[in-house]
Motif scaffolding. Structure first.
Motif, PDB file in Angstrom:
ATOM      1  N   LYS A  58       0.823  -1.206   0.000  1.00 50.15           N
ATOM      2  CA  LYS A  58       0.000   0.000   0.000  1.00 50.15           C
ATOM      3  C   LYS A  58       0.861   1.261   0.000  1.00 50.15           C
ATOM      4  N   ILE A  59       2.084   1.145   0.513  1.00 48.15           N
ATOM      5  CA  ILE A  59       2.964   2.303   0.615  1.00 48.15           C
ATOM      6  C   ILE A  59       4.224   2.028  -0.204  1.00 48.15           C
ATOM      7  N   ASP A  60       4.661   3.011  -0.972  1.00 44.83           N
ATOM      8  CA  ASP A  60       5.923   2.915  -1.689  1.00 44.83           C
ATOM      9  C   ASP A  60       7.035   3.168  -0.670  1.00 44.83           C
ATOM     10  N   LEU A  61       7.740   2.106  -0.281  1.00 45.56           N
ATOM     11  CA  LEU A  61       8.729   2.219   0.788  1.00 45.56           C
ATOM     12  C   LEU A  61       9.894   3.119   0.409  1.00 45.56           C
ATOM     13  N   ALA A  62      10.301   3.118  -0.859  1.00 49.10           N
ATOM     14  CA  ALA A  62      11.400   3.987  -1.283  1.00 49.10           C
ATOM     15  C   ALA A  62      11.014   5.456  -1.133  1.00 49.10           C
ATOM     16  N   ALA A  63       9.795   5.805  -1.525  1.00 46.62           N
ATOM     17  CA  ALA A  63       9.327   7.183  -1.389  1.00 46.62           C
ATOM     18  C   ALA A  63       9.196   7.573   0.081  1.00 46.62           C
ATOM     19  N   LEU A  64       8.765   6.640   0.916  1.00 50.37           N
ATOM     20  CA  LEU A  64       8.636   6.911   2.345  1.00 50.37           C
ATOM     21  C   LEU A  64      10.006   7.174   2.967  1.00 50.37           C
ATOM     22  N   GLN A  65      11.001   6.359   2.627  1.00 47.60           N
ATOM     23  CA  GLN A  65      12.348   6.559   3.161  1.00 47.60           C
ATOM     24  C   GLN A  65      12.924   7.893   2.697  1.00 47.60           C
ATOM     25  N   GLN A  66      12.639   8.274   1.456  1.00 46.70           N
ATOM     26  CA  GLN A  66      13.117   9.560   0.937  1.00 46.70           C
ATOM     27  C   GLN A  66      12.475  10.711   1.716  1.00 46.70           C
ATOM     28  N   ASP A  67      11.179  10.610   1.982  1.00 42.55           N
ATOM     29  CA  ASP A  67      10.492  11.665   2.748  1.00 42.55           C
ATOM     30  C   ASP A  67      11.045  11.759   4.167  1.00 42.55           C
ATOM     31  N   ILE A  68      11.292  10.619   4.774  1.00 43.84           N
ATOM     32  CA  ILE A  68      11.831  10.624   6.137  1.00 43.84           C
ATOM     33  C   ILE A  68      13.239  11.210   6.138  1.00 43.84           C
ATOM     34  N   GLY A  69      14.017  10.886   5.115  1.00 44.99           N
ATOM     35  CA  GLY A  69      15.383  11.423   5.013  1.00 44.99           C
ATOM     36  C   GLY A  69      15.389  12.933   4.847  1.00 44.99           C
ATOM     37  N   GLN A  70      14.415  13.486   4.133  1.00 41.21           N
ATOM     38  CA  GLN A  70      14.363  14.917   3.895  1.00 41.21           C
ATOM     39  C   GLN A  70      13.929  15.675   5.137  1.00 41.21           C
TER      40      GLN A  70
END
Length: 76
Positions: A58-70
């Motif tokens: 349900k969640i794109d994990l790569a996009a989530l990690q990028q958002d958390i990194g930013q």
């Protein structure tokens, strides 16, 4: 009749009952399933349960990690 999850033999029994007696409402109450489920079983050629092989996350994990990194301090 059935108190737990309906197994393959339960589906066959339920379909047989409806075909002989013709009352999906009784099957609905005995097996504690919705009427739509009973009609779906009646339309199936093979009553065996189907196994889902893959599900899309349900969640794109790569996009989530990028958002958390930013912005690691951001809250949901």
């Amino acid at each position: 009749m059935a108190t737990g999850p309906v197994e393959n033999c339960g589906r066959e029994t339920a379909v047989g009952y409806v075909q002989e007696e013709g009352n999906p409402t009784d099957v609905q109450q005995m097996y504690k399933v919705r009427r739509a489920t009973v009609y779906r079983w009646l339309n199936l050629e093979d009553l065996r349960p189907t196994k889902v092989k893959t599900q899309k996350p349900k969640i794109d994990l790569a996009a989530l990690q990028q958002d958390i990194g930013q912005d690691p301090g951001a809250q949901l």
